[in-house]
Design an enzyme around this catalytic site. Structure first.
Site, mmCIF file in Angstrom:
data_model
loop_
_atom_site.group_PDB
_atom_site.id
_atom_site.type_symbol
_atom_site.label_atom_id
_atom_site.label_comp_id
_atom_site.label_asym_id
_atom_site.label_seq_id
_atom_site.Cartn_x
_atom_site.Cartn_y
_atom_site.Cartn_z
ATOM 1 N N LEU A 64 0.981 -1.175 0.051
ATOM 2 C CA LEU A 64 0.026 0.048 -0.081
ATOM 3 C C LEU A 64 0.916 1.214 0.039
ATOM 4 O O LEU A 64 1.933 1.361 0.730
ATOM 5 C CB LEU A 64 -0.660 0.030 1.328
ATOM 6 C CG LEU A 64 -1.870 -1.141 1.428
ATOM 7 C CD1 LEU A 64 -2.667 -1.180 2.572
ATOM 8 C CD2 LEU A 64 -3.153 -1.049 0.377
ATOM 9 N N ASP A 65 0.538 2.132 -0.729
ATOM 10 C CA ASP A 65 1.241 3.488 -0.599
ATOM 11 C C ASP A 65 1.432 4.074 0.735
ATOM 12 O O ASP A 65 0.491 3.769 1.718
ATOM 13 C CB ASP A 65 0.581 4.423 -1.402
ATOM 14 C CG ASP A 65 0.577 4.407 -3.121
ATOM 15 O OD1 ASP A 65 1.553 3.234 -3.405
ATOM 16 O OD2 ASP A 65 -0.087 5.057 -3.686
ATOM 17 N N ALA A 66 2.466 5.079 1.001
ATOM 18 C CA ALA A 66 2.823 5.364 2.476
ATOM 19 C C ALA A 66 1.238 6.146 2.999
ATOM 20 O O ALA A 66 1.174 6.037 4.196
ATOM 21 C CB ALA A 66 3.833 6.318 2.521
#
Length: 250
Positions: A100-102
């Site tokens: 997942l993106d930050a």
């Protein structure tokens, strides 16, 4: 057992990640560097990665974590940011199942089982992931919803049809079976709506439920079994909730 599968089973990396490690010349068998992921190895072979023994785990473990914003989906980060692995105190070497993106929150799985990770992330298995998406410039019109359902032309090709429903004028629930980089954000941007907040609420048959941000729990054997059987996550299929979970130790 093939070397790549052996490393994945040992929790070194996913099957694909293990193949990259082998080709990079980081793996030895009985002290000799091996670069062929298909090399057969057995329990009696001394397999090492970067000089450290790669041993088969005593048991398979899978954790569900509600990833907070600002935490990266890797085992280590060269910039010193907190990682999803650092949030779960475990004796086994864990790594995340996908990413997942930050700035994206929500359900992410961590395991020491590379075969299961490959089963859940490889495109050919089409395991569903569902996201709650808050968008800018609401509302999303019917023709835009239809475009998401039919497939969106992105720079890396046409997306597979998505399931989507409008939860509120500025909130969508979007289900995809692919795992391209920033896919949900790019799909929404392509129909004219920048993503303001993104949360994954379901992975295969497992739902985020009321698991609080930063908390985790170990999955029960039956839940791991359902994950292993994915994609048994068609509409109406039985799902389970990640539940309340525990807070990572300081």
């Amino acid at each position: 057992m093939r070397l790549a599968k052996y490393l994945a089973s040992a929790g070194v990396a996913s099957r694909r990640g293990s193949e990259e490690i082998i080709r990079a010349g980081r793996v030895t068998v009985a002290g000799t560097v091996v670069t062929d992921p298909a090399r057969d190895v057995g329990p009696a072979d001394a397999v090492a990665v970067d000089g450290a023994p790669a041993e088969q785990p005593d048991e398979r473990v899978v954790y569900a974590l509600n990833k907070p914003a600002g935490v990266v989906s890797t085992a280590r980060d060269t910039h010193g940011r907190p990682t999803v692995v650092s949030l779960i105190p475990a004796n086994s070497r864990l790594y995340p199942v996908g990413r997942l993106d930050a700035d994206t929150t929500g359900l992410i799985l961590l395991t020491n089982d590379g075969e299961l990770a490959n089963r859940l992330t490889h495109p050919r298995f089409e395991v569903e992931k569902t996201y709650r998406v808050q968008i800018a410039n609401p509302p999303v019109r019917e023709r835009e919803l239809k475009a998401l359902r039919d497939g969106i032309q992105l720079e890396d090709g046409l997306t597979a049809p998505a399931r989507v429903r409008r939860v509120a004028p500025d909130v969508l629930e979007l289900t995809i079976r692919e795992g391209r980089k920033r896919q949900v954000k790019r799909m929404c941007e392509a129909i004219g709506h920048r993503v303001r907040r993104l949360e994954r609420v379901r992975f295969g048959p497992l739902e985020l439920g009321d698991l609080k941000p930063g908390r985790y729990r170990r999955l029960r054997p039956a839940e791991v079994g359902r994950l292993s059987a994915a994609p048994a996550d068609r509409p109406g299929a039985r799902s389970s909730s990640a539940g309340r979970g525990r807070r990572p130790k300081a």
